[in-house]
Design an enzyme around this catalytic site. Structure first.
Site, PDB file in Angstrom:
ATOM      1  CB  ILE A  13      -0.951  -0.003   1.211  1.00 31.82           C
ATOM      2  CG1 ILE A  13      -1.940  -1.159   1.090  1.00 31.82           C
ATOM      3  CG2 ILE A  13      -1.707   1.326   1.311  1.00 31.82           C
ATOM      4  CD1 ILE A  13      -2.812  -1.107  -0.155  1.00 31.82           C
ATOM      5  CB  SER A  35      11.748  -0.102   5.198  1.00 28.18           C
ATOM      6  OG  SER A  35      11.612  -1.455   4.800  1.00 28.18           O
ATOM      7  NE  ARG A  36      13.388  -3.352  12.624  1.00 26.66           N
ATOM      8  CZ  ARG A  36      13.145  -3.942  13.792  1.00 26.66           C
ATOM      9  NH1 ARG A  36      13.016  -5.270  13.833  1.00 26.66           N
ATOM     10  NH2 ARG A  36      13.040  -3.231  14.888  1.00 26.66           N
ATOM     11  CE  LYS A  89      -7.592  -0.666   5.151  1.00 23.18           C
ATOM     12  NZ  LYS A  89      -7.786  -2.127   5.276  1.00 23.18           N
ATOM     13  CG  ASP A 167      -6.370  -5.512   6.435  1.00 18.22           C
ATOM     14  OD1 ASP A 167      -5.865  -4.639   7.167  1.00 18.22           O
ATOM     15  OD2 ASP A 167      -6.123  -5.608   5.217  1.00 18.22           O
TER      16      ASP A 167
END
Length: 323
Positions: A13, A35-36, A89, A167
């Site tokens: 997303i 971000s890893r 969300k 979700d």
């Protein structure tokens, strides 16, 4: 002059909607990511929020796009460091943690924006206006999609806090609670959970409005073939129907005028979820206004309905699920 913003979480997303929305914005500059596992070309990336907060005090706004379970800790640290927060969300894993973030933002004079992208269609304003003076007789939600198509490999959705079929189902609830002229509560629920998972793959929820009308929702992640995202609302003046997640709307069988219909608000089989509609640009425009006003927008009603469904549900074990 653009405002620097950091994007935390670089999943599907974030890449298909958040980043394009920011890149086309005249108000925002994507200044950093967290971000890893991945990064955006040309953008400074950090492995955790602590590194970001220490290294970039010039970035006043953070947009959180990671799964809901870790958001509370990350958002709390960012608010305590004086940063404004935008939440993808669902806004969190529980209602209580969302309320705590709302209080922390208010105490600090910072913005907290709990976004609901499915509410960002202009046509929903027309639906809300049409329903505003109608007596609601009932409503029916059918939200069926193929989890393997839209969430392949996303193991977090099956973990506690991942919400499972809610979700996507929460998108329908966010639309419903925007356009109904009365409040709604959960009466009962039936949840089907795979024997090897922690969150439901199917759900049936019965609800009632404050005026006594009864409605139902069917959420299912086992839908093959045609995907169904539909809401029907029956009133004393006829029926309003939203299909394809709000991309098409009709009243008593007559489509609303084409100029009022915007791009689909949810993943579409036609676009494979990669075409940018106006929902995320509108969310970021709203966020910019909130930051300028030092105001917040925190409607947790859709999440509360999901929490109530879990609390009142009868639980049923169903077949194992594997991607």
């Amino acid at each position: 002059m653009t405002t620097p913003i950091a994007l935390l979480g670089l999943g599907e997303i974030a890449r298909s909607h958040h980043i394009p929305a920011l890149q086309q914005s005249a108000q925002w500059q994507l200044a950093a990511t967290v971000s890893r596992s991945t990064a955006v070309a040309g953008i400074e990336n950090f492995h955790n929020v602590e590194e970001l907060l220490a290294a970039r005090p010039d970035i006043p706004v953070l947009s959180l796009c990671m799964p809901p379970a870790p958001r509370f800790e990350i958002a709390s640290k960012a608010l305590q460091a004086g940063r404004h927060i935008m939440l993808e969300k669902p806004p969190g894993a529980t209602v209580s943690e969302c309320r705590q973030l709302e209080q922390l933002a208010a105490q600090s004079g910072l913005t907290l924006f709990a976004t609901w992208h499915s509410r960002e269609a202009a046509v929903l304003d027309q639906c809300q206006q049409w329903l505003s003076d109608k007596q609601i007789k009932g409503f029916d939600i059918t939200w069926k999609e193929d989890v393997r198509r839209w969430h392949a490999g996303q193991e977090w959705i099956w973990q506690p806090g991942g919400m499972g079929v809610f979700d996507p189902g929460i998108n329908a609830l966010s639309i419903l609670t925007k356009i109904l002229p009365v409040g709604v509560r959960v009466i009962s629920a039936e949840l089907e959970t795979p024997s090897n998972r922690h969150t439901p793959i199917g759900a049936r929820v019965t609800m009632a409005t404050a005026s006594g009308a009864v409605g139902s929702a069917c959420f299912d992640w086992r839908q093959e073939g045609e995907q169904i995202w539909e809401i029907r609302i029956t009133t004393d003046a006829g029926e309003l129907q939203l299909t394809d997640g709000g991309a098409a709307v009709s009243i008593n069988g007559e489509p609303l005028p084409a100029p009022l219909i915007r791009a689909p608000l949810i993943k579409s089989p036609v676009t494979n979820g990669n075409t940018l509609s106006d929902e995320y640009p509108r969310l970021y425009q709203r966020m910019h206004s909130l930051v300028q006003e030092r105001a917040s927008d925190c409607d947790f009603t859709p999440l509360q309905l999901v929490a109530d469904a879990f609390m009142l549900a009868r639980h049923h074990s169903t077949d194992r699920f594997e991607f």
